[in-house]
Structure formats: C-alpha cells, structure tokens
Motif scaffolding. Sequence first.
Motif, PDB file in Angstrom:
ATOM      1  N   ARG A  11       0.844  -1.205   0.000  1.00  0.00           N
ATOM      2  CA  ARG A  11       0.000   0.000   0.000  1.00  0.00           C
ATOM      3  C   ARG A  11       0.879   1.254   0.000  1.00  0.00           C
ATOM      4  NH1 ARG A  11      -5.418  -0.186   1.803  1.00  0.00           N
ATOM      5  NH2 ARG A  11      -5.096   1.689   3.045  1.00  0.00           N
ATOM      6  N   THR A  12       1.932   1.224   0.814  1.00  0.00           N
ATOM      7  CA  THR A  12       2.832   2.372   0.887  1.00  0.00           C
ATOM      8  C   THR A  12       3.566   2.561  -0.436  1.00  0.00           C
ATOM      9  OG1 THR A  12       3.058   2.053   3.264  1.00  0.00           O
ATOM     10  CG2 THR A  12       4.758   3.380   2.175  1.00  0.00           C
ATOM     11  N   ARG A  13       3.981   1.483  -1.062  1.00  0.00           N
ATOM     12  CA  ARG A  13       4.655   1.557  -2.375  1.00  0.00           C
ATOM     13  C   ARG A  13       3.736   2.205  -3.409  1.00  0.00           C
ATOM     14  NH1 ARG A  13       6.474  -3.902  -5.491  1.00  0.00           N
ATOM     15  NH2 ARG A  13       7.010  -2.984  -7.468  1.00  0.00           N
ATOM     16  N   ILE A  14       2.473   1.827  -3.383  1.00  0.00           N
ATOM     17  CA  ILE A  14       1.495   2.407  -4.310  1.00  0.00           C
ATOM     18  C   ILE A  14       1.291   3.889  -4.000  1.00  0.00           C
ATOM     19  CG2 ILE A  14      -0.937   2.359  -5.008  1.00  0.00           C
ATOM     20  CD1 ILE A  14      -0.745  -0.763  -4.562  1.00  0.00           C
ATOM     21  N   ARG A  20       4.721  10.479  -6.510  1.00  0.00           N
ATOM     22  CA  ARG A  20       5.639  10.822  -7.602  1.00  0.00           C
ATOM     23  C   ARG A  20       4.863  11.322  -8.819  1.00  0.00           C
ATOM     24  NH1 ARG A  20       8.080   6.156  -5.691  1.00  0.00           N
ATOM     25  NH2 ARG A  20       7.314   4.872  -7.422  1.00  0.00           N
ATOM     26  N   VAL A  21       3.764  10.635  -9.157  1.00  0.00           N
ATOM     27  CA  VAL A  21       2.943  11.067 -10.298  1.00  0.00           C
ATOM     28  C   VAL A  21       2.390  12.467 -10.030  1.00  0.00           C
ATOM     29  CG1 VAL A  21       0.822  10.625 -11.604  1.00  0.00           C
ATOM     30  CG2 VAL A  21       2.363   8.734 -11.067  1.00  0.00           C
ATOM     31  N   VAL A  35      -0.704   5.234 -11.730  1.00  0.00           N
ATOM     32  CA  VAL A  35      -0.059   4.892 -10.463  1.00  0.00           C
ATOM     33  C   VAL A  35       0.500   3.473 -10.530  1.00  0.00           C
ATOM     34  CG1 VAL A  35      -0.456   4.507  -7.990  1.00  0.00           C
ATOM     35  CG2 VAL A  35      -1.366   6.561  -9.108  1.00  0.00           C
ATOM     36  N   ALA A  36      -0.257   2.552 -11.104  1.00  0.00           N
ATOM     37  CA  ALA A  36       0.217   1.172 -11.241  1.00  0.00           C
ATOM     38  C   ALA A  36       1.502   1.135 -12.071  1.00  0.00           C
ATOM     39  CB  ALA A  36      -0.861   0.302 -11.886  1.00  0.00           C
ATOM     40  N   ALA A  37       1.529   1.866 -13.168  1.00  0.00           N
ATOM     41  CA  ALA A  37       2.726   1.891 -14.016  1.00  0.00           C
ATOM     42  C   ALA A  37       3.918   2.459 -13.255  1.00  0.00           C
ATOM     43  CB  ALA A  37       2.459   2.702 -15.282  1.00  0.00           C
ATOM     44  N   GLU A  38       3.702   3.522 -12.511  1.00  0.00           N
ATOM     45  CA  GLU A  38       4.785   4.139 -11.739  1.00  0.00           C
ATOM     46  C   GLU A  38       5.286   3.208 -10.635  1.00  0.00           C
ATOM     47  OE1 GLU A  38       7.593   6.876 -10.512  1.00  0.00           O
ATOM     48  OE2 GLU A  38       6.351   7.033 -12.300  1.00  0.00           O
ATOM     49  N   VAL A  46      -3.417  -2.522  -7.718  1.00  0.00           N
ATOM     50  CA  VAL A  46      -3.808  -1.234  -7.145  1.00  0.00           C
ATOM     51  C   VAL A  46      -5.267  -1.293  -6.710  1.00  0.00           C
ATOM     52  CG1 VAL A  46      -4.124   1.235  -7.610  1.00  0.00           C
ATOM     53  CG2 VAL A  46      -2.093   0.052  -8.478  1.00  0.00           C
ATOM     54  N   GLN A  47      -6.130  -1.853  -7.554  1.00  0.00           N
ATOM     55  CA  GLN A  47      -7.552  -1.954  -7.219  1.00  0.00           C
ATOM     56  C   GLN A  47      -7.803  -2.911  -6.058  1.00  0.00           C
ATOM     57  OE1 GLN A  47      -8.973  -2.815 -11.214  1.00  0.00           O
ATOM     58  NE2 GLN A  47     -10.004  -0.820 -11.231  1.00  0.00           N
ATOM     59  N   HIS A  48      -6.925  -3.883  -5.873  1.00  0.00           N
ATOM     60  CA  HIS A  48      -7.063  -4.791  -4.736  1.00  0.00           C
ATOM     61  C   HIS A  48      -6.913  -4.028  -3.421  1.00  0.00           C
ATOM     62  CE1 HIS A  48      -6.633  -8.373  -2.253  1.00  0.00           C
ATOM     63  NE2 HIS A  48      -5.536  -7.847  -1.743  1.00  0.00           N
ATOM     64  N   TYR A  49      -5.983  -3.071  -3.398  1.00  0.00           N
ATOM     65  CA  TYR A  49      -5.728  -2.316  -2.171  1.00  0.00           C
ATOM     66  C   TYR A  49      -6.578  -1.061  -2.050  1.00  0.00           C
ATOM     67  CZ  TYR A  49      -1.876  -5.445  -1.296  1.00  0.00           C
ATOM     68  OH  TYR A  49      -1.129  -6.573  -1.038  1.00  0.00           O
ATOM     69  N   PHE A  50      -6.959  -0.493  -3.175  1.00  0.00           N
ATOM     70  CA  PHE A  50      -7.746   0.745  -3.165  1.00  0.00           C
ATOM     71  C   PHE A  50      -8.874   0.603  -4.174  1.00  0.00           C
ATOM     72  CE2 PHE A  50      -3.298   1.836  -2.250  1.00  0.00           C
ATOM     73  CZ  PHE A  50      -3.442   2.365  -0.984  1.00  0.00           C
TER      74      PHE A  50
END
Length: 194
Positions: A11-14, A20-21, A35-38, A46-50
Amino acid sequence: MPKVVDHNERRTRIAEALLRVAGEHGLEAVSLRHVAAEAGVTSGMVQHYFRTKDEMMAFALEVVRERSEARLTAAAAGLGPDPTPRRLLRTIVAEVLPVDEPRRADGRVALAFLAYTAVRPEAAAPLRADTAEMRAFVADRIRAGGPREGIDPDLAAVGLLALMEGLGVHLLGGHYGPDVALAALDAHLDTIFE
C-alpha cells in the motif's frame, strides 16, 4: 510454502508512486493505471488495495502527513533539549518551506492535495484537524516565548501559519528564493517576540 506478503508495504509503495505522479504531473494525472505503471505493479493490484481513487488519495495523504511529521520531529530534536520557543518555531516553519528539491517535491504534492480537498470536504477533515493542532501548538509556543505587548498568541499563530503557506506557494512559483523567504520569516518572528 505460501509467499508472505507485506500488505502495508505494498500500500505504501502504491501511495509513494501516487506521490511521484502527483509531484511530477499534478493530481489530475493521477489514475489507477498511471499509479500502477509508476509503482511497477498491475492495475488489478492497485484496485485490490484501493477500490477508488479517493481511497488511494486518502492513504497517500496519510503517508505525506507521516513523512512530514517525522521530518519536523527530527528537525526539532536537532535543536537539543530546551530550545527557545522562537528558535523552535523558526526551525519548524523553515523545515516546511520548499527550499530544496525534496521539499519542493513534497510542497507540490501538498499544494495539489490542498486543491483536491478544497472540493471534497470529507477528505479535508484530517487536514482541518492537523491545522487546529498545529495552530494550538504554535500559539502555546508564542505564549511561552513572551510575545510583544499587544500580540494575541492565537491570532499570531494563525498569521505565522498563513505566512508559512504563502511563502511556500511563492517559493514553488519561483517568485523569490529561499534567502528572501527565510528573511521574511525572521522579520515576521521579530514582530511577534520581544
């Protein structure tokens, strides 16, 4: 044996990818896909966590908050055990100002979040709570430091925080450099304290 997954780390990595984006392209460029690409993960992760962009934004705002709090705590600790209230306030405000590239990146993100929460009152609640806490802290330091006669510590705290925000915006816009901003901060503190 199943792989152990650190969900908070993911989650923190995302969230850091989102920052950054946002810092490079503004919050309008933030999407699950970008965000997923970054982050170097799939959109599905990403959708799993958010579930929504708003959930992702709320978590990222919390990451920014924690990072900023850690920086301010470290700066204050560097002053030693008993700094004067004026010195402590100057250190804290100066630490927030975007006077170098890491703080400019954080400042751009903070400004973007401020605009984001301006039209989402529910997302602004944590910022309002933080502002009230900071205002009370600053007012208490002003009281402890012996303000000039006629200075209301509560109003002076509001003014100092507004100065901090204004200096930050002008530094980000390149209206003047760090030397001018820090000189203005010192001049303002001189109007508050004896």
